[in-house]
Motif scaffolding. Sequence first.
Motif, PDB file in Angstrom:
ATOM      1  N   GLY A 103      52.802  51.394  36.573  1.00 17.33           N
ATOM      2  CA  GLY A 103      52.793  50.071  37.209  1.00 17.33           C
ATOM      3  C   GLY A 103      51.770  49.979  38.323  1.00 17.33           C
ATOM      4  N   ASP A 104      51.984  49.009  39.199  1.00 16.57           N
ATOM      5  CA  ASP A 104      51.079  48.834  40.339  1.00 16.57           C
ATOM      6  C   ASP A 104      51.106  50.052  41.253  1.00 16.57           C
ATOM      7  OD1 ASP A 104      50.123  46.361  39.654  1.00 16.57           O
ATOM      8  OD2 ASP A 104      51.667  45.266  40.757  1.00 16.57           O
ATOM      9  N   GLY A 105      52.294  50.617  41.427  1.00 17.66           N
ATOM     10  CA  GLY A 105      52.423  51.787  42.290  1.00 17.66           C
ATOM     11  C   GLY A 105      51.536  52.928  41.804  1.00 17.66           C
ATOM     12  N   LEU A 140      47.838  52.073  42.545  1.00 19.45           N
ATOM     13  CA  LEU A 140      47.530  52.303  43.967  1.00 19.45           C
ATOM     14  C   LEU A 140      47.302  53.791  44.226  1.00 19.45           C
ATOM     15  CD1 LEU A 140      50.275  50.023  45.604  1.00 19.45           C
ATOM     16  CD2 LEU A 140      47.813  49.569  45.583  1.00 19.45           C
ATOM     17  N   SER A 197      52.039  44.474  35.402  1.00 16.48           N
ATOM     18  CA  SER A 197      51.921  44.321  36.842  1.00 16.48           C
ATOM     19  C   SER A 197      50.549  43.751  37.199  1.00 16.48           C
ATOM     20  CB  SER A 197      52.109  45.674  37.505  1.00 16.48           C
ATOM     21  OG  SER A 197      53.340  46.236  37.119  1.00 16.48           O
ATOM     22  N   LEU A 198      50.392  43.457  38.487  1.00 15.74           N
ATOM     23  CA  LEU A 198      49.170  42.802  38.954  1.00 15.74           C
ATOM     24  C   LEU A 198      47.887  43.599  38.692  1.00 15.74           C
ATOM     25  CD1 LEU A 198      48.144  40.327  40.719  1.00 15.74           C
ATOM     26  CD2 LEU A 198      50.589  40.382  40.282  1.00 15.74           C
ATOM     27  N   TYR A 199      47.957  44.899  38.860  1.00 16.01           N
ATOM     28  CA  TYR A 199      46.750  45.708  38.691  1.00 16.01           C
ATOM     29  C   TYR A 199      46.579  46.202  37.244  1.00 16.01           C
ATOM     30  CZ  TYR A 199      46.261  45.903  43.784  1.00 16.01           C
ATOM     31  OH  TYR A 199      46.091  45.575  45.110  1.00 16.01           O
ATOM     32  N   ASN A 231      46.253  47.526  48.920  1.00 10.91           N
ATOM     33  CA  ASN A 231      47.256  46.470  49.126  1.00 10.91           C
ATOM     34  C   ASN A 231      47.318  46.041  50.586  1.00 10.91           C
ATOM     35  OD1 ASN A 231      48.342  45.787  46.688  1.00 10.91           O
ATOM     36  ND2 ASN A 231      50.257  46.914  46.927  1.00 10.91           N
ATOM     37  N   GLU A 232      47.768  46.952  51.423  1.00  4.40           N
ATOM     38  CA  GLU A 232      47.958  46.593  52.821  1.00  4.40           C
ATOM     39  C   GLU A 232      48.202  47.808  53.690  1.00  4.40           C
ATOM     40  OE1 GLU A 232      51.101  47.775  51.266  1.00  4.40           O
ATOM     41  OE2 GLU A 232      51.331  45.661  50.817  1.00  4.40           O
ATOM     42  N   THR A 292      44.189  41.228  47.000  1.00  5.62           N
ATOM     43  CA  THR A 292      45.051  41.667  45.889  1.00  5.62           C
ATOM     44  C   THR A 292      46.410  42.127  46.397  1.00  5.62           C
ATOM     45  OG1 THR A 292      44.061  43.861  45.920  1.00  5.62           O
ATOM     46  CG2 THR A 292      43.215  42.308  44.261  1.00  5.62           C
ATOM     47  N   GLY A 293      46.454  42.553  47.645  1.00  2.18           N
ATOM     48  CA  GLY A 293      47.745  42.935  48.232  1.00  2.18           C
ATOM     49  C   GLY A 293      48.546  41.710  48.666  1.00  2.18           C
ATOM     50  N   THR A 324      49.875  39.454  47.040  1.00  2.00           N
ATOM     51  CA  THR A 324      51.030  39.161  46.190  1.00  2.00           C
ATOM     52  C   THR A 324      52.127  40.225  46.329  1.00  2.00           C
ATOM     53  OG1 THR A 324      49.819  40.244  44.413  1.00  2.00           O
ATOM     54  CG2 THR A 324      49.800  37.837  44.413  1.00  2.00           C
ATOM     55  N   TYR A 370      53.805  42.982  49.459  1.00  2.00           N
ATOM     56  CA  TYR A 370      54.625  42.890  50.676  1.00  2.00           C
ATOM     57  C   TYR A 370      54.331  41.580  51.424  1.00  2.00           C
ATOM     58  CZ  TYR A 370      57.152  45.227  54.566  1.00  2.00           C
ATOM     59  OH  TYR A 370      58.050  45.598  55.522  1.00  2.00           O
ATOM     60  N   ASP A 378      49.366  51.282  51.780  1.00  4.67           N
ATOM     61  CA  ASP A 378      49.829  51.038  50.408  1.00  4.67           C
ATOM     62  C   ASP A 378      51.193  51.696  50.224  1.00  4.67           C
ATOM     63  OD1 ASP A 378      47.493  49.649  49.996  1.00  4.67           O
ATOM     64  OD2 ASP A 378      46.449  51.319  49.086  1.00  4.67           O
ATOM     65  N   ASN A 379      51.311  52.627  49.288  1.00  3.32           N
ATOM     66  CA  ASN A 379      52.641  53.207  49.102  1.00  3.32           C
ATOM     67  C   ASN A 379      52.786  54.608  49.695  1.00  3.32           C
ATOM     68  OD1 ASN A 379      51.023  54.289  47.182  1.00  3.32           O
ATOM     69  ND2 ASN A 379      52.178  53.569  45.419  1.00  3.32           N
TER      70      ASN A 379
HETATM   71  P1  NAP Z   1      57.673  49.687  44.792  1.00  2.00           P
HETATM   72  O1  NAP Z   1      58.807  49.759  45.723  1.00  2.00           O
HETATM   73  O2  NAP Z   1      57.882  49.998  43.375  1.00  2.00           O
HETATM   74  O3  NAP Z   1      56.935  48.265  44.916  1.00  2.00           O
HETATM   75  C1  NAP Z   1      57.608  47.100  45.053  1.00  2.00           C
HETATM   76  C2  NAP Z   1      57.126  46.100  44.007  1.00  2.00           C
HETATM   77  O4  NAP Z   1      55.845  45.607  44.375  1.00  2.00           O
HETATM   78  C3  NAP Z   1      56.990  46.676  42.614  1.00  2.00           C
HETATM   79  O5  NAP Z   1      57.530  45.728  41.737  1.00  2.00           O
HETATM   80  C4  NAP Z   1      55.490  46.805  42.443  1.00  2.00           C
HETATM   81  O6  NAP Z   1      55.074  46.716  41.096  1.00  2.00           O
HETATM   82  C5  NAP Z   1      55.047  45.604  43.217  1.00  2.00           C
HETATM   83  N1  NAP Z   1      53.641  45.571  43.634  1.00  2.00           N
HETATM   84  C6  NAP Z   1      52.865  46.561  44.133  1.00  2.00           C
HETATM   85  N2  NAP Z   1      51.651  46.103  44.445  1.00  2.00           N
HETATM   86  C7  NAP Z   1      51.649  44.785  44.099  1.00  2.00           C
HETATM   87  C8  NAP Z   1      50.679  43.764  44.175  1.00  2.00           C
HETATM   88  N3  NAP Z   1      49.461  43.991  44.673  1.00  2.00           N
HETATM   89  N4  NAP Z   1      51.017  42.518  43.764  1.00  2.00           N
HETATM   90  C9  NAP Z   1      52.266  42.251  43.293  1.00  2.00           C
HETATM   91  N5  NAP Z   1      53.216  43.184  43.198  1.00  2.00           N
HETATM   92  C10 NAP Z   1      52.913  44.434  43.608  1.00  2.00           C
HETATM   93  O7  NAP Z   1      56.511  50.617  45.392  1.00  2.00           O
HETATM   94  P2  NAP Z   1      55.072  50.773  44.782  1.00  2.00           P
HETATM   95  O8  NAP Z   1      55.054  50.394  43.352  1.00  2.00           O
HETATM   96  O9  NAP Z   1      54.593  52.102  45.172  1.00  2.00           O
HETATM   97  O10 NAP Z   1      54.218  49.669  45.545  1.00  2.00           O
HETATM   98  C11 NAP Z   1      53.941  49.768  46.891  1.00  2.00           C
HETATM   99  C12 NAP Z   1      53.886  48.398  47.460  1.00  2.00           C
HETATM  100  O11 NAP Z   1      55.175  47.844  47.570  1.00  2.00           O
HETATM  101  C13 NAP Z   1      53.348  48.352  48.864  1.00  2.00           C
HETATM  102  O12 NAP Z   1      51.949  48.422  48.898  1.00  2.00           O
HETATM  103  C14 NAP Z   1      53.907  47.027  49.337  1.00  2.00           C
HETATM  104  O13 NAP Z   1      52.996  45.973  49.095  1.00  2.00           O
HETATM  105  C15 NAP Z   1      55.121  46.789  48.489  1.00  2.00           C
HETATM  106  N6  NAP Z   1      56.295  46.697  49.333  1.00  2.00           N
HETATM  107  C16 NAP Z   1      56.933  45.512  49.377  1.00  2.00           C
HETATM  108  C17 NAP Z   1      58.019  45.328  50.230  1.00  2.00           C
HETATM  109  C18 NAP Z   1      58.672  43.984  50.255  1.00  2.00           C
HETATM  110  O14 NAP Z   1      58.281  43.117  49.476  1.00  2.00           O
HETATM  111  N7  NAP Z   1      59.620  43.777  51.132  1.00  2.00           N
HETATM  112  C19 NAP Z   1      58.464  46.376  51.026  1.00  2.00           C
HETATM  113  C20 NAP Z   1      57.787  47.595  50.933  1.00  2.00           C
HETATM  114  C21 NAP Z   1      56.687  47.742  50.091  1.00  2.00           C
HETATM  115  P3  NAP Z   1      55.301  47.940  40.043  1.00  2.00           P
HETATM  116  O15 NAP Z   1      56.735  47.872  39.666  1.00  2.00           O
HETATM  117  O16 NAP Z   1      54.381  47.606  38.920  1.00  2.00           O
HETATM  118  O17 NAP Z   1      54.938  49.225  40.724  1.00  2.00           O
END
Ligand code: NAP
Length: 266
Positions: free
Chosen positions: A50-52, A55, A79-81, A123-124, A160-161, A163, A165, A226-227
């Motif tokens: 996935g996106d994770g 990244l 996923s987005l990427y 992402n961020e 791209t980030g 969409t 967090y 990012d993650n």
């Molecule tokens: P994760 O916990 O699996 O990610 C959370 C969700 O965000 C997953 O569904 C992931 O997609 C999706 N995602 C990641 N990058 C994206 C993007 N650029 N646009 C749209 N959706 C995206 O952890 P992860 O997969 O390692 O991703 C890390 C990212 O999670 C961080 O960079 C941050 O942006 C995000 N995050 C979000 C929150 C929140 O929304 N409250 C909190 C912490 C982190 P996949 O299932 O395809 O991996």
Amino acid sequence: MSERKNVYFFYKKEDKLVEKVESLLDFAKDHGFIIVEDDTKANIIVSIGGDGEFLQAVRKTKFRSDCLYAGIGVDDTLSLYCDFHIDDREKIIHAMKESQIEVRRYPVLEVIVDGKTTFKCLNECSIKSSIIKTFVIDVFIDDLHFETFRGDGMLISTPTGSTAYNKSVNGAVVDPMLPCIQVSELASLNNNLYRTLGSSFILSDKRKLTLKIVQDGNDYPVIGIDNEALSIRNVKQLEYGLSETPIKTVKLKDNSFWEKVKRTFL
Ligand code: NAP
Ligand code: MN
């Protein structure tokens, strides 16, 4: 880079994936590609997951600007990427073979910690208090002291980030064709003593954002790139800007950014 032949695959070596991945690797070899074990020798870097995973693939291969990145999804919804599904082998190989392939550039965020260590983010970068008390950040746009933030933290995201967090905290979704960074608040405290803008704002690639963490005892924030979490403990200052070198991905007919946004959220 007319001849792209060396491919590096980045994926979790999990049982459920291995069979499909091996069959894809064989398919790629049959079509004249060389699968390399060393990512620095690759001119195409493919993540499977996935996106994770994407990244991580970009981070572990050091945000190269001289190769093409591609994301291959394994779930029902992409996923987005991810521009391909693992079952679309023909589409994947066709895109990799295309010598005149069009590329899309994704802006990359650059963070300098305490004036010395530089990190990149796709992402961020998030900065959050690690204790129950709020923490205080002086926010500068270029040399202007813009506001003093008090709250949970701040989020600096790429287009791209936007969409990810950023969207969860009501930031805007930004077209990656705009080279910019978005600054969003995480639960700012606003009252007669403390005042922040209260909405997300977007800075051009010519601007620099500086966050100075007020050293009041709560100066051990959790910094996320990012993650991953940054393992630096006591941070005083973070400087943000756009990297001069974006990463490149495959541009296909049916995968504009807005098509991806529609398919993911609407
Ligand atoms: P994760 O916990 O699996 O990610 C959370 C969700 O965000 C997953 O569904 C992931 O997609 C999706 N995602 C990641 N990058 C994206 C993007 N650029 N646009 C749209 N959706 C995206 O952890 P992860 O997969 O390692 O991703 C890390 C990212 O999670 C961080 O960079 C941050 O942006 C995000 N995050 C979000 C929150 C929140 O929304 N409250 C909190 C912490 C982190 P996949 O299932 O395809 O991996
Ligand atoms: Mn994930």
